[in-house]
Design a protein around this motif. Structure first.
Motif, PDB file in Angstrom:
ATOM      1  N   PRO A  81       0.792  -1.222   0.000  1.00  0.00           N
ATOM      2  CA  PRO A  81       0.000   0.000   0.000  1.00  0.00           C
ATOM      3  C   PRO A  81       0.833   1.285   0.000  1.00  0.00           C
ATOM      4  N   PHE A  82       2.127   1.196  -0.239  1.00  0.00           N
ATOM      5  CA  PHE A  82       2.952   2.395  -0.156  1.00  0.00           C
ATOM      6  C   PHE A  82       3.233   2.996  -1.529  1.00  0.00           C
ATOM      7  N   HIS A  83       2.469   2.595  -2.555  1.00  0.00           N
ATOM      8  CA  HIS A  83       2.796   3.087  -3.896  1.00  0.00           C
ATOM      9  C   HIS A  83       2.473   4.568  -4.047  1.00  0.00           C
ATOM     10  N   THR A  84       1.387   5.029  -3.361  1.00  0.00           N
ATOM     11  CA  THR A  84       1.052   6.448  -3.532  1.00  0.00           C
ATOM     12  C   THR A  84       2.118   7.335  -2.913  1.00  0.00           C
ATOM     13  N   ILE A  85       2.607   6.969  -1.729  1.00  0.00           N
ATOM     14  CA  ILE A  85       3.590   7.822  -1.075  1.00  0.00           C
ATOM     15  C   ILE A  85       4.910   7.771  -1.839  1.00  0.00           C
ATOM     16  N   LYS A  86       5.234   6.611  -2.389  1.00  0.00           N
ATOM     17  CA  LYS A  86       6.513   6.510  -3.114  1.00  0.00           C
ATOM     18  C   LYS A  86       6.489   7.393  -4.350  1.00  0.00           C
ATOM     19  N   SER A  87       5.400   7.304  -5.123  1.00  0.00           N
ATOM     20  CA  SER A  87       5.334   8.161  -6.312  1.00  0.00           C
ATOM     21  C   SER A  87       5.262   9.625  -5.887  1.00  0.00           C
ATOM     22  N   GLY A  88       4.639   9.869  -4.726  1.00  0.00           N
ATOM     23  CA  GLY A  88       4.560  11.233  -4.228  1.00  0.00           C
ATOM     24  C   GLY A  88       5.921  11.809  -3.940  1.00  0.00           C
ATOM     25  N   ILE A  89       6.788  11.028  -3.274  1.00  0.00           N
ATOM     26  CA  ILE A  89       8.094  11.618  -2.976  1.00  0.00           C
ATOM     27  C   ILE A  89       8.941  11.757  -4.233  1.00  0.00           C
ATOM     28  N   TYR A  90       8.720  10.914  -5.234  1.00  0.00           N
ATOM     29  CA  TYR A  90       9.449  11.156  -6.490  1.00  0.00           C
ATOM     30  C   TYR A  90       9.032  12.490  -7.085  1.00  0.00           C
ATOM     31  N   SER A  91       7.706  12.761  -7.015  1.00  0.00           N
ATOM     32  CA  SER A  91       7.244  13.962  -7.706  1.00  0.00           C
ATOM     33  C   SER A  91       7.568  15.218  -6.923  1.00  0.00           C
ATOM     34  N   LYS A  92       7.830  15.107  -5.604  1.00  0.00           N
ATOM     35  CA  LYS A  92       8.131  16.306  -4.840  1.00  0.00           C
ATOM     36  C   LYS A  92       9.625  16.529  -4.659  1.00  0.00           C
ATOM     37  N   ALA A  93      10.456  15.658  -5.206  1.00  0.00           N
ATOM     38  CA  ALA A  93      11.888  15.920  -5.160  1.00  0.00           C
ATOM     39  C   ALA A  93      12.289  16.630  -6.438  1.00  0.00           C
ATOM     40  N   GLU A  94      13.439  17.293  -6.414  1.00  0.00           N
ATOM     41  CA  GLU A  94      13.911  17.891  -7.661  1.00  0.00           C
ATOM     42  C   GLU A  94      14.233  16.765  -8.638  1.00  0.00           C
ATOM     43  N   PRO A  95      14.047  17.003  -9.959  1.00  0.00           N
ATOM     44  CA  PRO A  95      14.124  15.879 -10.891  1.00  0.00           C
ATOM     45  C   PRO A  95      15.423  15.084 -10.823  1.00  0.00           C
ATOM     46  N   HIS A  96      16.577  15.778 -10.695  1.00  0.00           N
ATOM     47  CA  HIS A  96      17.803  14.984 -10.665  1.00  0.00           C
ATOM     48  C   HIS A  96      17.892  14.162  -9.384  1.00  0.00           C
ATOM     49  N   ALA A  97      17.346  14.723  -8.273  1.00  0.00           N
ATOM     50  CA  ALA A  97      17.342  13.947  -7.032  1.00  0.00           C
ATOM     51  C   ALA A  97      16.381  12.780  -7.137  1.00  0.00           C
ATOM     52  N   ALA A  98      15.264  12.973  -7.868  1.00  0.00           N
ATOM     53  CA  ALA A  98      14.312  11.875  -8.034  1.00  0.00           C
ATOM     54  C   ALA A  98      14.959  10.720  -8.774  1.00  0.00           C
ATOM     55  N   ALA A  99      15.848  11.037  -9.730  1.00  0.00           N
ATOM     56  CA  ALA A  99      16.562   9.979 -10.440  1.00  0.00           C
ATOM     57  C   ALA A  99      17.366   9.136  -9.463  1.00  0.00           C
ATOM     58  N   LEU A 100      17.949   9.805  -8.458  1.00  0.00           N
ATOM     59  CA  LEU A 100      18.739   9.070  -7.472  1.00  0.00           C
ATOM     60  C   LEU A 100      17.826   8.319  -6.498  1.00  0.00           C
ATOM     61  N   LEU A 101      16.700   8.962  -6.132  1.00  0.00           N
ATOM     62  CA  LEU A 101      15.792   8.331  -5.171  1.00  0.00           C
ATOM     63  C   LEU A 101      15.270   7.003  -5.709  1.00  0.00           C
ATOM     64  N   GLN A 102      14.959   6.966  -7.017  1.00  0.00           N
ATOM     65  CA  GLN A 102      14.432   5.693  -7.510  1.00  0.00           C
ATOM     66  C   GLN A 102      15.524   4.638  -7.536  1.00  0.00           C
ATOM     67  N   CYS A 103      16.785   5.052  -7.733  1.00  0.00           N
ATOM     68  CA  CYS A 103      17.883   4.089  -7.624  1.00  0.00           C
ATOM     69  C   CYS A 103      17.942   3.495  -6.226  1.00  0.00           C
ATOM     70  N   PHE A 104      17.807   4.376  -5.203  1.00  0.00           N
ATOM     71  CA  PHE A 104      17.827   3.882  -3.821  1.00  0.00           C
ATOM     72  C   PHE A 104      16.697   2.883  -3.606  1.00  0.00           C
ATOM     73  N   THR A 105      15.515   3.240  -4.131  1.00  0.00           N
ATOM     74  CA  THR A 105      14.377   2.349  -3.931  1.00  0.00           C
ATOM     75  C   THR A 105      14.629   0.982  -4.539  1.00  0.00           C
ATOM     76  N   VAL A 106      15.114   0.981  -5.804  1.00  0.00           N
ATOM     77  CA  VAL A 106      15.334  -0.304  -6.469  1.00  0.00           C
ATOM     78  C   VAL A 106      16.367  -1.120  -5.708  1.00  0.00           C
ATOM     79  N   ILE A 107      17.435  -0.446  -5.252  1.00  0.00           N
ATOM     80  CA  ILE A 107      18.495  -1.197  -4.579  1.00  0.00           C
ATOM     81  C   ILE A 107      18.011  -1.736  -3.251  1.00  0.00           C
ATOM     82  N   SER A 108      17.262  -0.912  -2.484  1.00  0.00           N
ATOM     83  CA  SER A 108      16.804  -1.459  -1.206  1.00  0.00           C
ATOM     84  C   SER A 108      15.806  -2.572  -1.454  1.00  0.00           C
ATOM     85  N   MET A 109      15.004  -2.442  -2.502  1.00  0.00           N
ATOM     86  CA  MET A 109      14.061  -3.523  -2.809  1.00  0.00           C
ATOM     87  C   MET A 109      14.780  -4.830  -3.079  1.00  0.00           C
TER      88      MET A 109
END
Lengths: 77, 111, 128, 486
Positions: free
Chosen positions: D229-257
């Motif tokens: 059930p955390f998909h809304t918050i995850k997409s939310g934090i991608y959209s509220k970070a600056e775009p280059h930081a969002a690129a890094l945030l999704q890397c963190f997510t994939v790696i922790s996953m």
């Protein structure tokens, strides 16, 4: 016998902190609960953890809450 | 023709609830695709039950298909549940936690 | 005092449940955060209770102690090390939470979660 | 043999983070230091040798009574999987830092601290063989993500950060509770020791405590990876970070996953229904992510939901639990890191030029930025799975894997979701680039920074190279999976 009293204090002060309408009192009661946990740690043979817990939970966390309450509002709504 | 009308009401309902500007072609196509995707993929997930019991799978698939198509503008109802509100997120996360615990605990014990 | 460990486990479970209840059902954000701190404390208490040994001694080897006696009687020290870092992490995340709450209070003027952290996306679209 | 390069992969970025935040005032030296360290991060895993590092030098010892091997110290394992993922993470970190340094005249030490701390803890998550160490870095990663979101100056970022933090403050104690249960049954936090205790049947697989710990850690994993059930918050934090930081945030997510999922597999694959649970949650993530992406009007949110949907593919592959399927899932994880980073950077360029994120107010950008348009087009095609790009390779492998496991429904689902991804993408591309430009739209900054184009170019080259010869990655991953997991 002391540990059972401490457990009672932990639970009761946690519940009291949550039903308090004055948030500053809630902060103090949170500190009570944290301090009781610290003493309980000492009884459970973990003196080093008890020291940390006493500093963090009985002093720092209530101060955080009190600061937040001071910067925002004191009543519960 | 009732079903057909229902289908194309999806975009209209969506517009009423969520947006104020004009609805463009690409938006309508997106919403219709979402609607179809939701129905088809949920039915596909239900088909996974065939690994448990084939008869149950057939009944469930028919049932789910009927329920989904009868409630046709799904996306508005669906999107209300997927808001950014913290209370809804907390609610769903706790529900999920309890489902996982029940599932693993009973499932692990009874097989 | 053989029931000490069991009672501590029960207390930690109760603390977690009280905290979860507060985090879900109380609308005031500061109380929500207090509830979260109770969850963390309950989990810490649980992990400490794992290492406890009835009638044991503190796991510090003092010179002159018999080593085999110490090995059978000392409490298990690994969970204590874990809890130390867990306490610090919990306190720091609490600090971040309060900092953000203070910022958001300036914007909304209320501590209600249902106002502060509701979905704002539709509202902003309609206002424009 | 000790391998000193392995701790350096974690220590160097962490040290850099501390230095940068301490000497915040000197902007120029910080920039130089940061770029040098960012170049070092992808190079270290390439030159380091495979091996195991015991912190403090405490090698494993054998219990003379029972004959079981114990690991007394925190253990880091470095192998080909870690090499590949740390390399890609390093590349993305380098590009993000490079863009940041070029974009802002005055470098903020705190922001760079967050970026390097995140990279360091993601690396540690990949390397660690200690379940409590994993938890500590998982917590640090969550705090870092909150910090990155709170540091962006976008509307509504603090609300999103607080939501993520509160959900995390519920998810992570629950995960710690699971670790506590595991510790109570096995008396160890080293994963190899836990696995050997399960194999030697010293703990019962059906004991309620063990099952409970499985469920609790699974919930923590859902939070870390942003599955429902955390998909809304995850997409939310991608959209509220600056775009280059969002690129890094999704890397963190994939790696922790993937790192937490692999750890859970090593411990809990004996639990009945565990694989099924992973597959179900991944399938729901695919459906919800793509469905919600289709209904969004904010393109950052759209990419956020697409990224969550792609996470479902990874879980699907790993959840099927054959060597081929796990290889496919891990390969998909690698591809997703690269492709989503490219898309976030590309749409960051659009935000940079127009200052607008609503797709309804955009249009006609192709004549202003044809290069960006082309790169985004290729990235989107790669994400949708069009040959010969890398997304095609991994999705084909996934579909083959689910067919050969006897789940044709799942391969159908994967195909349908890929098609829907394509629809999302075509819709977005049309509204942003192709349709006539609305009159109100102003293009304020017409010149894009070279660093953005450069970063996207490098990611695009990686996409094409992996797409043309996937064996450079898949062979190694397949060997690793065959050797370690099965």
């Amino acid at each position: 016998m002391l540990e059972f009293i401490l457990m009672f204090i932990i639970i009761v002060s946690a519940i009291l902190a949550l039903i308090q309408s004055d948030l500053l009192k809630a902060a103090i009661l949170t500190g009570f609960s944290g301090g009781a946990i610290a003493v309980l740690f000492q009884i459970l043979l973990a003196p080093d953890v008890a020291l940390t817990q006493a500093i963090v939970s009985a002093a720092i966390v209530p101060v955080f809450i009190a600061l937040a309450v001071k910067k925002t509002r004191r009543d519960d709504n | 023709m009732k079903l057909y009308d229902k289908f194309f009401n999806v975009a209209k309902r969506f517009k009423q609830i969520f947006t104020s500007g004009s609805v463009t072609n690409s938006e309508v196509s997106g919403i219709l695709t979402a609607e179809l995707l939701l129905i088809v993929s949920i039915i596909l997930l239900v088909v996974l039950i065939r690994h448990v019991n084939i008869l149950l799978c057939g009944v469930m698939t028919l049932l789910v298909a009927i329920i989904l198509i009868a409630n046709m503008p799904l996306i508005p109802k669906f999107k209300v549940e997927q808001e950014d509100s913290l209370n809804k997120m907390l609610f769903y996360s706790i529900i999920t936690l309890s489902i996982i615990i029940i599932f693993i605990y009973w499932g692990g014990n009874f097989v | 005092m053989a029931y000490t460990q069991l009672a501590v486990l029960l207390t930690s479970g109760l603390l977690v449940i009280i905290g979860l209840f507060a985090a879900i059902f109380i609308d005031n954000i500061i109380k929500k955060v207090i509830g979260i701190s109770f969850i963390e404390e309950g989990v810490n208490l649980f992990i400490i209770a794992i290492g406890y040994k009835t009638g044991g001694v503190v796991p510090i080897l003092i010179p002159g102690m018999d080593k085999s006696w110490f090995a059978t009687n000392a409490a298990y020290p690994l969970p204590f090390g874990l809890v130390l870092s867990s306490i610090v992490i919990g306190a720091s995340s609490l600090a971040v939470m309060f900092a953000i709450v203070m910022v958001l209070y300036k914007k909304y003027g209320t501590l209600k979660t249902s106002v502060m952290l509701a979905d704002h996306s539709h509202g902003s679209v309609n206002d424009e | 043999m000790m391998n000193e390069w392995i701790p350096l992969m974690v220590v160097i970025p962490m040290l850099c983070a501390v230095i940068v935040s301490a000497f915040n005032k000197w902007s120029k030296p910080i920039k130089i230091l940061v770029v040098i360290v960012a170049i070092c991060i992808p190079i270290i895993p390439l030159i380091a040798q495979y091996g195991i590092h015991y912190f403090g030098g405490y090698a494993p010892m054998i219990d003379t009574v029972t004959g079981i091997l114990y690991h007394p110290s925190i253990t880091y394992i470095f192998n080909i999987l870690q090499k590949i993922f740390i390399f890609v993470l390093g590349i993305v970190t380098f590009l993000v830092v490079f863009i940041y340094v070029n974009k802002y005249k005055k470098a903020s030490g705190q922001y760079l601290f967050l970026i390097f701390m995140g990279t360091s803890s993601a690396t540690a998550l990949l390397l660690t063989d200690d379940i409590f160490n994993m938890f500590v870095f998982f917590e640090i990663l969550a705090l870092v993500q909150v910090g990155i979101v709170a540091a962006s100056r976008l509307e509504g970022n603090f609300e999103m950060a607080l939501r993520y933090l509160i959900l995390g403050a519920i998810g992570s104690p629950i995960m710690l509770l699971g670790i506590g249960f595991l510790l109570a049954t096995t008396g160890s936090v080293n994963i190899t020791d836990i696995v050997s205790a399960i194999q030697n049947a010293t703990i019962s697989v059906k004991s309620p405590i063990f099952l409970m710990s499985c469920g609790l850690i699974f919930f923590g994993w859902l939070y870390a990876s942003g599955l429902p059930p955390f998909h809304t918050i995850k997409s939310g934090i991608y959209s509220k970070a600056e775009p280059h930081a969002a690129a890094l945030l999704q890397c963190f997510t994939v790696i922790s996953m993937i790192s937490i999922l692999l750890i859970m597999y090593r411990i809990f694959h004996v639990v009945e229904f565990f694989e099924l649970l992973v597959v179900i949650f991944s399938a729901i993530a695919m459906i919800l992510g793509i469905t919600l992406a289709l209904t969004q009007t904010d393109f950052r949110r759209m990419i956020g939901f697409l990224a969550v949907g792609e996470l479902g593919f990874i879980g699907l592959g790993i959840g099927l639990y054959t060597q081929f399927a796990i290889t496919a899932g891990l390969f998909q994880a690698l591809n997703e890191m690269i492709i989503t980073a490219l898309l976030f950077l590309g749409f960051g360029a659009i935000v940079y030029t127009t200052g607008e994120t609503d797709t309804r107010k955009l249009g006609g950008l192709l004549q202003y930025h044809p290069k960006v348009g082309l790169m985004i087009l290729l990235g989107g095609l790669a994400m949708a799975g069009v040959p010969p790009l890398n997304g095609f390779r991994s999705k084909l492998m996934l579909i083959q894997a689910s067919l050969s496991c006897g789940y044709p429904e799942l391969s159908l689902l994967a195909i349908i979701v890929s098609i829907a991804t394509f629809v999302v993408f075509v819709k977005m591309f049309y509204t942003i680039f192709l349709r006539p430009k609305p009159k109100e739209l102003e293009i304020s900054k017409n010149d894009l920074p070279r660093s953005m184009i450069f970063a996207m170019g490098i990611l695009l080259i990686m996409i094409v190279v992996i797409g043309i010869c996937p064996n450079i990655v898949t062979y190694g991953i397949s060997q690793y999976v065959g050797g370690i997991l099965l």
